[in-house]
Design a protein around this motif. Structure first.
Motif, PDB file in Angstrom:
ATOM      1  N   ALA A  86       0.850  -1.197   0.000  1.00 51.34           N
ATOM      2  CA  ALA A  86       0.000   0.000   0.000  1.00 51.34           C
ATOM      3  C   ALA A  86       0.884   1.245   0.000  1.00 51.34           C
ATOM      4  CB  ALA A  86      -0.923   0.003   1.219  1.00 51.34           C
ATOM      5  N   THR A  87       0.335   2.316  -0.496  1.00 53.54           N
ATOM      6  CA  THR A  87       1.033   3.601  -0.515  1.00 53.54           C
ATOM      7  C   THR A  87       1.361   4.034   0.917  1.00 53.54           C
ATOM      8  OG1 THR A  87      -0.124   4.153  -2.525  1.00 53.54           O
ATOM      9  CG2 THR A  87       0.737   6.011  -1.265  1.00 53.54           C
ATOM     10  N   GLU A 133      -8.846  -1.857 -10.810  1.00 57.33           N
ATOM     11  CA  GLU A 133      -8.145  -2.982 -10.179  1.00 57.33           C
ATOM     12  C   GLU A 133      -8.363  -4.255 -10.995  1.00 57.33           C
ATOM     13  OE1 GLU A 133      -5.913  -3.447  -7.530  1.00 57.33           O
ATOM     14  OE2 GLU A 133      -6.007  -5.438  -8.438  1.00 57.33           O
ATOM     15  N   ILE A 134      -7.270  -4.989 -11.217  1.00 54.99           N
ATOM     16  CA  ILE A 134      -7.346  -6.203 -12.042  1.00 54.99           C
ATOM     17  C   ILE A 134      -7.709  -7.441 -11.216  1.00 54.99           C
ATOM     18  CG2 ILE A 134      -4.905  -6.898 -11.849  1.00 54.99           C
ATOM     19  CD1 ILE A 134      -4.964  -7.427 -14.891  1.00 54.99           C
ATOM     20  N   HIS A 155      -8.448  -8.527  -4.599  1.00 52.19           N
ATOM     21  CA  HIS A 155      -8.108  -7.192  -4.098  1.00 52.19           C
ATOM     22  C   HIS A 155      -9.356  -6.306  -4.108  1.00 52.19           C
ATOM     23  CE1 HIS A 155      -3.544  -7.631  -5.242  1.00 52.19           C
ATOM     24  NE2 HIS A 155      -3.990  -8.590  -4.459  1.00 52.19           N
ATOM     25  N   ASP A 193      -0.559   3.764 -10.117  1.00 51.96           N
ATOM     26  CA  ASP A 193       0.129   2.901  -9.141  1.00 51.96           C
ATOM     27  C   ASP A 193      -0.271   1.438  -9.382  1.00 51.96           C
ATOM     28  OD1 ASP A 193       1.675   2.227  -6.926  1.00 51.96           O
ATOM     29  OD2 ASP A 193       0.010   2.485  -5.526  1.00 51.96           O
ATOM     30  N   GLY A 220      -4.864   0.926  -9.856  1.00 56.23           N
ATOM     31  CA  GLY A 220      -4.357  -0.005  -8.842  1.00 56.23           C
ATOM     32  C   GLY A 220      -4.952   0.297  -7.475  1.00 56.23           C
ATOM     33  N   LEU A 253      -5.614  -2.021  -4.878  1.00 53.11           N
ATOM     34  CA  LEU A 253      -5.163  -2.916  -3.798  1.00 53.11           C
ATOM     35  C   LEU A 253      -6.278  -2.993  -2.739  1.00 53.11           C
ATOM     36  CD1 LEU A 253      -2.672  -4.682  -3.034  1.00 53.11           C
ATOM     37  CD2 LEU A 253      -1.889  -2.783  -1.637  1.00 53.11           C
ATOM     38  N   ALA A 303      -6.552  -2.314 -16.479  1.00 46.47           N
ATOM     39  CA  ALA A 303      -6.849  -0.878 -16.623  1.00 46.47           C
ATOM     40  C   ALA A 303      -6.974  -0.469 -18.096  1.00 46.47           C
ATOM     41  CB  ALA A 303      -5.780  -0.063 -15.917  1.00 46.47           C
ATOM     42  N   GLU A 342      -7.654   6.486  -9.792  1.00 44.83           N
ATOM     43  CA  GLU A 342      -6.505   5.726  -9.307  1.00 44.83           C
ATOM     44  C   GLU A 342      -6.334   4.474 -10.160  1.00 44.83           C
ATOM     45  OE1 GLU A 342      -4.990   4.014  -5.019  1.00 44.83           O
ATOM     46  OE2 GLU A 342      -7.089   3.670  -5.522  1.00 44.83           O
ATOM     47  N   ASP A 400       0.499  -1.759 -12.681  1.00 52.47           N
ATOM     48  CA  ASP A 400       1.620  -2.461 -13.311  1.00 52.47           C
ATOM     49  C   ASP A 400       2.515  -1.404 -13.955  1.00 52.47           C
ATOM     50  OD1 ASP A 400      -0.634  -1.981 -14.914  1.00 52.47           O
ATOM     51  OD2 ASP A 400       0.044  -3.389 -16.449  1.00 52.47           O
ATOM     52  N   THR A 434      -5.354   4.253  -0.428  1.00 47.89           N
ATOM     53  CA  THR A 434      -5.289   5.644  -0.917  1.00 47.89           C
ATOM     54  C   THR A 434      -6.689   6.176  -1.208  1.00 47.89           C
ATOM     55  OG1 THR A 434      -3.053   5.416  -1.761  1.00 47.89           O
ATOM     56  CG2 THR A 434      -4.388   7.149  -2.748  1.00 47.89           C
TER      57      THR A 434
HETATM   58  C1  LIG Z   1       0.928  -1.045  -5.559  1.00 47.01           C
HETATM   59  S1  LIG Z   1      -0.639  -1.746  -5.570  1.00 47.01           S
HETATM   60  C2  LIG Z   1      -1.721  -0.353  -5.434  1.00 47.01           C
HETATM   61  C3  LIG Z   1      -1.698   0.275  -4.073  1.00 47.01           C
HETATM   62  C4  LIG Z   1      -2.823   1.258  -3.874  1.00 47.01           C
HETATM   63  N1  LIG Z   1      -2.764   2.318  -4.868  1.00 47.01           N
HETATM   64  C5  LIG Z   1      -2.767   1.837  -2.477  1.00 47.01           C
HETATM   65  O1  LIG Z   1      -2.665   3.041  -2.344  1.00 47.01           O
HETATM   66  O2  LIG Z   1      -2.776   1.089  -1.524  1.00 47.01           O
HETATM   67  C6  LIG Z   1      -0.870  -2.194  -7.264  1.00 47.01           C
HETATM   68  C7  LIG Z   1      -2.260  -2.741  -7.589  1.00 47.01           C
HETATM   69  O3  LIG Z   1      -2.417  -2.687  -9.006  1.00 47.01           O
HETATM   70  C8  LIG Z   1      -3.138  -3.817  -9.428  1.00 47.01           C
HETATM   71  N2  LIG Z   1      -2.853  -4.037 -10.854  1.00 47.01           N
HETATM   72  C9  LIG Z   1      -1.771  -4.641 -11.408  1.00 47.01           C
HETATM   73  N3  LIG Z   1      -1.874  -4.663 -12.747  1.00 47.01           N
HETATM   74  C10 LIG Z   1      -3.041  -4.040 -13.060  1.00 47.01           C
HETATM   75  C11 LIG Z   1      -3.704  -3.745 -14.271  1.00 47.01           C
HETATM   76  N4  LIG Z   1      -3.186  -4.095 -15.462  1.00 47.01           N
HETATM   77  N5  LIG Z   1      -4.886  -3.097 -14.218  1.00 47.01           N
HETATM   78  C12 LIG Z   1      -5.431  -2.740 -13.012  1.00 47.01           C
HETATM   79  N6  LIG Z   1      -4.842  -3.005 -11.824  1.00 47.01           N
HETATM   80  C13 LIG Z   1      -3.663  -3.637 -11.845  1.00 47.01           C
HETATM   81  C14 LIG Z   1      -2.618  -4.923  -8.506  1.00 47.01           C
HETATM   82  O4  LIG Z   1      -3.513  -6.026  -8.468  1.00 47.01           O
HETATM   83  C15 LIG Z   1      -2.472  -4.192  -7.175  1.00 47.01           C
HETATM   84  O5  LIG Z   1      -3.649  -4.313  -6.411  1.00 47.01           O
END
Ligand SMILES: C[S@@+](CC[C@H](N)C(=O)[O-])C[C@H]1O[C@@H](n2cnc3c(N)ncnc32)[C@H](O)[C@@H]1O
Length: 241
Positions: A57-58, A105-106, A110, A159, A82, A84, A134, A80, A161, A88
């Protein structure tokens, strides 16, 4: 607020006792336990950990800075990439009662945990998670913004991939208001951004977005390095012209 050991223990991040202590001391004063969202945010991290989400997480100071940025700019719609566990998103929505947040979110797991956390925080009516990759989800959101069904974006936080950092930024600029602020997280990566030969896709994703943003006349950008409880990293900030 300190995360009380609930996050940021991953091996990727260099830890430093002084950086962590400074975060703890300053946050104790600028975001004390009496802050209205203090326990909600810790609950979100705790629930995310208990449900097996990675501790990525951020950082609290960064998430609060984003929330204050939205407040200063009176942002009505934030995006946003991502979600998670929604950490945030909860910061953005709890500090800004008028703000609508869209988060992409993928992962179904999550998304489900984030939804629990948003409901627990009382902001589920203002934070919408769209499930999917996304790049697949964006065209529908773009249609809604272009048709006026949703407001243009005043704040964007990338935030997800990291290989797609530039693809995301390139696509959302046209959906932003003039003066909107875009942040791309994890740009400095312990200094590895300066290593052109580093084959790690996340490093190359960081380099690509910095190099392309610098050439792009639609935005004016800066990269800020920071240290703290999450180690040594930094973000790119771009303002839409
Ligand atoms: C670093 S975490 C995000 C943290 C979040 N922004 C926070 O503040 O806690 C990255 C997130 O991006 C998601 N993710 C990865 N690839 C993705 C994609 N192609 N499209 C959407 N979400 C994706 C992951 O599953 C993960 O939950």
């Amino acid at each position: 607020m300190s995360t009380q050991g609930l996050a940021f223990t991953g091996a990727f991040h260099v830890q430093n006792k002084t950086w962590t202590a400074v975060d703890s001391y300053t946050q104790e004063h600028v975001h004390p336990t009496t802050a209205p969202n203090h326990s909600t945010l810790l609950d979100a991290l705790r629930n995310s950990r208990d449900k097996g989400l990675p501790d990525i997480a951020t950082a609290p100071v960064v998430a609060k800075m984003y929330a204050l940025q939205c407040k200063a700019n009176k942002v009505k719609h934030a995006l946003e990439f991502g979600t998670l566990g929604g950490y945030t998103s909860i910061w953005l929505a709890t500090v800004n009662p008028e703000l609508q947040v869209t988060s992409l979110e993928i992962s179904e797991h999550h998304r489900a945990v984030a939804q629990e956390n948003l409901e627990n925080a009382g902001v589920a009516d203002r934070v919408t998670i769209r499930l999917g990759a996304a790049l697949d989800v964006l065209p529908q959101l773009a249609k809604e913004i272009e048709s006026g069904a949703k407001p243009k974006l005043g704040f964007v936080y990338i935030d997800a991939d990291k290989q797609n950092n530039w693809n995301y930024m390139d696509r959302i600029i046209a959906l932003c208001e003039q003066g909107a602020v875009i942040y791309v997280d994890n740009i400095v990566r312990g200094g590895s951004i300066i290593d052109a030969g580093n084959p790690e896709p996340r490093v190359q994703g960081a380099r690509q977005v910095v190099e392309n943003a610098g050439k792009d006349e639609r935005v004016d950008s800066v990269v800020m390095q920071f240290v703290g409880e999450k180690g040594y990293d930094g973000m790119l900030m771009a303002v839409v012209r």
